[in-house]
Design an enzyme around this catalytic site. Structure first.
Site, mmCIF file in Angstrom:
data_model
loop_
_atom_site.group_PDB
_atom_site.id
_atom_site.type_symbol
_atom_site.label_atom_id
_atom_site.label_comp_id
_atom_site.label_asym_id
_atom_site.label_seq_id
_atom_site.Cartn_x
_atom_site.Cartn_y
_atom_site.Cartn_z
ATOM 1 C CD GLN A 37 -124.300 -13.505 -29.092
ATOM 2 O OE1 GLN A 37 -124.661 -13.409 -27.627
ATOM 3 N NE2 GLN A 37 -123.398 -13.968 -29.868
ATOM 4 C CE LYS A 77 -120.440 -8.282 -28.018
ATOM 5 N NZ LYS A 77 -121.421 -8.903 -28.678
ATOM 6 C CE LYS A 86 -118.494 -15.127 -35.973
ATOM 7 N NZ LYS A 86 -118.763 -15.199 -34.262
ATOM 8 N N GLY A 113 -120.491 -17.743 -28.449
ATOM 9 C CA GLY A 113 -121.399 -17.440 -27.854
ATOM 10 C C GLY A 113 -123.119 -17.246 -28.707
ATOM 11 N NE ARG A 124 -129.700 -14.590 -36.002
ATOM 12 C CZ ARG A 124 -128.351 -13.894 -35.374
ATOM 13 N NH1 ARG A 124 -127.301 -14.915 -35.601
ATOM 14 N NH2 ARG A 124 -128.712 -13.407 -34.444
ATOM 15 C CG ASP A 158 -119.195 -8.971 -34.099
ATOM 16 O OD1 ASP A 158 -118.907 -9.046 -32.414
ATOM 17 O OD2 ASP A 158 -119.874 -9.178 -34.292
ATOM 18 N NE ARG A 165 -113.451 -9.221 -29.652
ATOM 19 C CZ ARG A 165 -114.481 -9.319 -30.069
ATOM 20 N NH1 ARG A 165 -115.498 -9.320 -30.774
ATOM 21 N NH2 ARG A 165 -114.076 -10.867 -30.922
HETATM 22 C C1 S3P Z 1 -124.323 -11.835 -33.095
HETATM 23 C C2 S3P Z 1 -124.562 -11.241 -31.798
HETATM 24 C C3 S3P Z 1 -123.256 -9.645 -31.210
HETATM 25 C C4 S3P Z 1 -122.174 -10.131 -32.035
HETATM 26 C C5 S3P Z 1 -121.635 -11.881 -31.834
HETATM 27 C C6 S3P Z 1 -122.846 -12.243 -33.005
HETATM 28 C C7 S3P Z 1 -125.107 -12.627 -33.568
HETATM 29 O O1 S3P Z 1 -123.544 -10.958 -29.791
HETATM 30 O O2 S3P Z 1 -121.565 -9.354 -31.297
HETATM 31 O O3 S3P Z 1 -120.436 -11.876 -32.646
HETATM 32 O O4 S3P Z 1 -125.509 -13.289 -34.074
HETATM 33 O O5 S3P Z 1 -126.450 -12.770 -32.688
HETATM 34 P P1 S3P Z 1 -124.884 -10.303 -28.950
HETATM 35 O O6 S3P Z 1 -125.930 -10.250 -29.659
HETATM 36 O O7 S3P Z 1 -124.762 -10.271 -27.907
HETATM 37 O O8 S3P Z 1 -124.366 -8.232 -29.070
#
Ligand code: S3P
Length: 436
Positions: free
Chosen positions: A170, A342, A21, A94, A26, A315, A346
């Site tokens: 993120q 999240k 994912k 997110g 990206r 995750d 969770r």
């Molecule tokens: C992700 C970063 C993680 C992860 C999310 C995917 C990403 O979140 O929990 O499912 O693709 O950059 P955080 O960056 O908020 O920790």
């Protein structure tokens, strides 16, 4: 939609897991920002990542589907995007929402962005703060910290060194993406390393990215189109691996799973619990991959914590909690407050739902203590609209006495639409049925 889950006697065979994912989001975003036509194979065709493809199309990139998971993305360069004619809906994602804000911080037009009910509750201030420092305008609910948000970028964001309070890929990625068109280098300093997919794929698209222990620096410059092969998602593989460990008679092999070391905390923890996961490394195409085999094992409790480990498995905590529920002894999860923001809270959800299966769980502010080793008893469970909770609960129900129901499972389509088929194929019979 609900799952009806019967206990599984056996799980045997080989399976492919869906595309990663994080890498899929990206690839779509960088393809849209690059000059020329990028080719992506193995793209995750699940709701979250399809939202990102729709978003880049709304921003003017041309996306052509060539076959399952195979896309051509024609980007117009860093200045090639245009103001979308309607609100961009990031759904449950997110990553889509936060990384898109990074892209849009470098675009001199307005974009309106929203998401589903869960996404509208999740914090956006963590990316809005640094992006504002770079010159973008973000306004919206809760003083501009919740979706819906309106964002207006600037053609030349300001160079910046940003120390983020949370280890979050993120946040890091949003700042790096905004930095592509900046007037000087951008540096992100993290309290502990988060997943590094952005750094890897940015380099693949020709960006200049340097890293040391805690800092990542991007020097602005154009991106050139390239080819990307998305590995299988270890976060999806984790459900099948744990199922392969806890079902009585099981051996499950998963191919082409991404084993980027910033993501493999789940393997380290399962090994500490006594699992032997056979790993055969495959060719490295920017992201390392491997075949992983898990077989029935008596697991023992462990400790899951520490600033360096938690981001490597954040995750996977719901499914690790299921492994802990059947392991002998008390497993403690700590330093994981991020779990509260999240797709659902969770920590609360694991305590509430595994409790219904008869697992003694003590909820703590930053984690939980799970007393394993009791027989699980079938129950009526609820995912709370969180895909990883839905799949973790379904796996737990495979080893419970009697039948279980997991309510509110449409959310599985955000990351692993083939989940039930994959489990049922491995079981050789429909142990999970989907009811309207
Ligand atoms: C992700 C970063 C993680 C992860 C999310 C995917 C990403 O979140 O929990 O499912 O693709 O950059 P955080 O960056 O908020 O920790």
């Amino acid at each position: 939609m609900r799952f009806r889950v019967r206990p599984a006697r056996a799980l045997h065979g080989e399976a492919e897991v869906p595309g990663d994912k994080s890498v899929s989001h990206r690839a779509a975003l960088l393809g849209a920002l690059a000059e020329g036509v990028s080719e992506v194979q193995g793209y995750l065709e699940a709701e979250d990542c399809l939202r990102t493809l729709t978003a880049v199309q709304a921003l003017g990139a041309e996306v052509t589907r060539k076959g399952p998971g195979h896309y051509r993305i024609a980007g117009g360069g860093l200045r090639g995007l245009s103001e979308p004619g309607d609100v961009i809906d990031c759904g449950n994602s997110g990553t889509a929402a936060r990384l898109l804000c990074g892209v849009l911080a470098g675009q001199p037009f307005w974009t309106l962005m929203t998401g589903d009910a869960s996404m509208r509750r999740r914090p956006m201030g963590r990316i809005a703060d640094p992006l504002r420092k770079m010159g973008a305008t973000l306004v919206g609910r809760a003083e501009g910290t919740r979706l819906p948000l309106a964002i207006r970028g600037t053609a030349t964001p300001k160079a910046m060194e940003y120390a983020t309070p949370v280890a979050s890929a993120q946040i890091k990625s949003a700042v790096l993406l905004a930095g592509l068109g900046a007037d000087g280098p951008v540096t992100v300093i993290e309290p502990a390393p988060s997943r590094d997919h952005s750094e890897r794929i940015l380099r693949r698209f020709g960006a200049r990215v340097t890293t040391d222990e805690r800092a990542v620096t991007l020097t602005p410059g154009p991106l050139r189109a390239t080819t990307v092969t998305v590995p299988g998602d270890i976060s999806s593989a984790a459900f099948l691996l744990v199922a392969g460990l806890i079902v009585g008679d099981a051996q499950v092999t998963l191919h082409r799973v991404g084993v980027n070391p910033t993501r493999t905390g789940v393997l380290d923890v399962l090994q500490a619990m006594g699992a032997r996961i056979a790993t055969t490394r495959a060719a490295d195409e920017g992201e390392p991959t491997a075949s992983l085999t898990a077989a029935s094992t008596a697991l023992r409790a462990t400790e899951i914590g520490g600033a360096r480990l938690i981001p490597r498995l954040i995750d996977e905590v719901p499914i690790l909690a299921v492994a802990a529920a059947v392991a002998s002894g008390v497993t403690v999860v700590r330093d994981a407050t991020e779990l509260r923001v999240k797709e659902s809270d969770r920590i609360a959800a694991i305590g509430r739902e595994l409790g219904k299966l008869g697992v003694p769980i003590e909820e703590r502010p930053d984690g939980m203590a799970i007393t394993g080793g009791h027989r699980l008893r079938g129950a009526v469970l609820n995912s709370g609209g969180d895909h990883r909770m839905a799949m973790a609960l379904a796996v737990a129900a495979l080893v419970a006495d009697g039948e279980s129901v997991v309510d509110d499972v449409e959310c599985v389509n955000t990351s692993f639409p083939q989940f039930t088929k994959t489990i049922n194929d491995l079981a050789g019979s429909p142990v999970i049925t989907v009811e309207a």
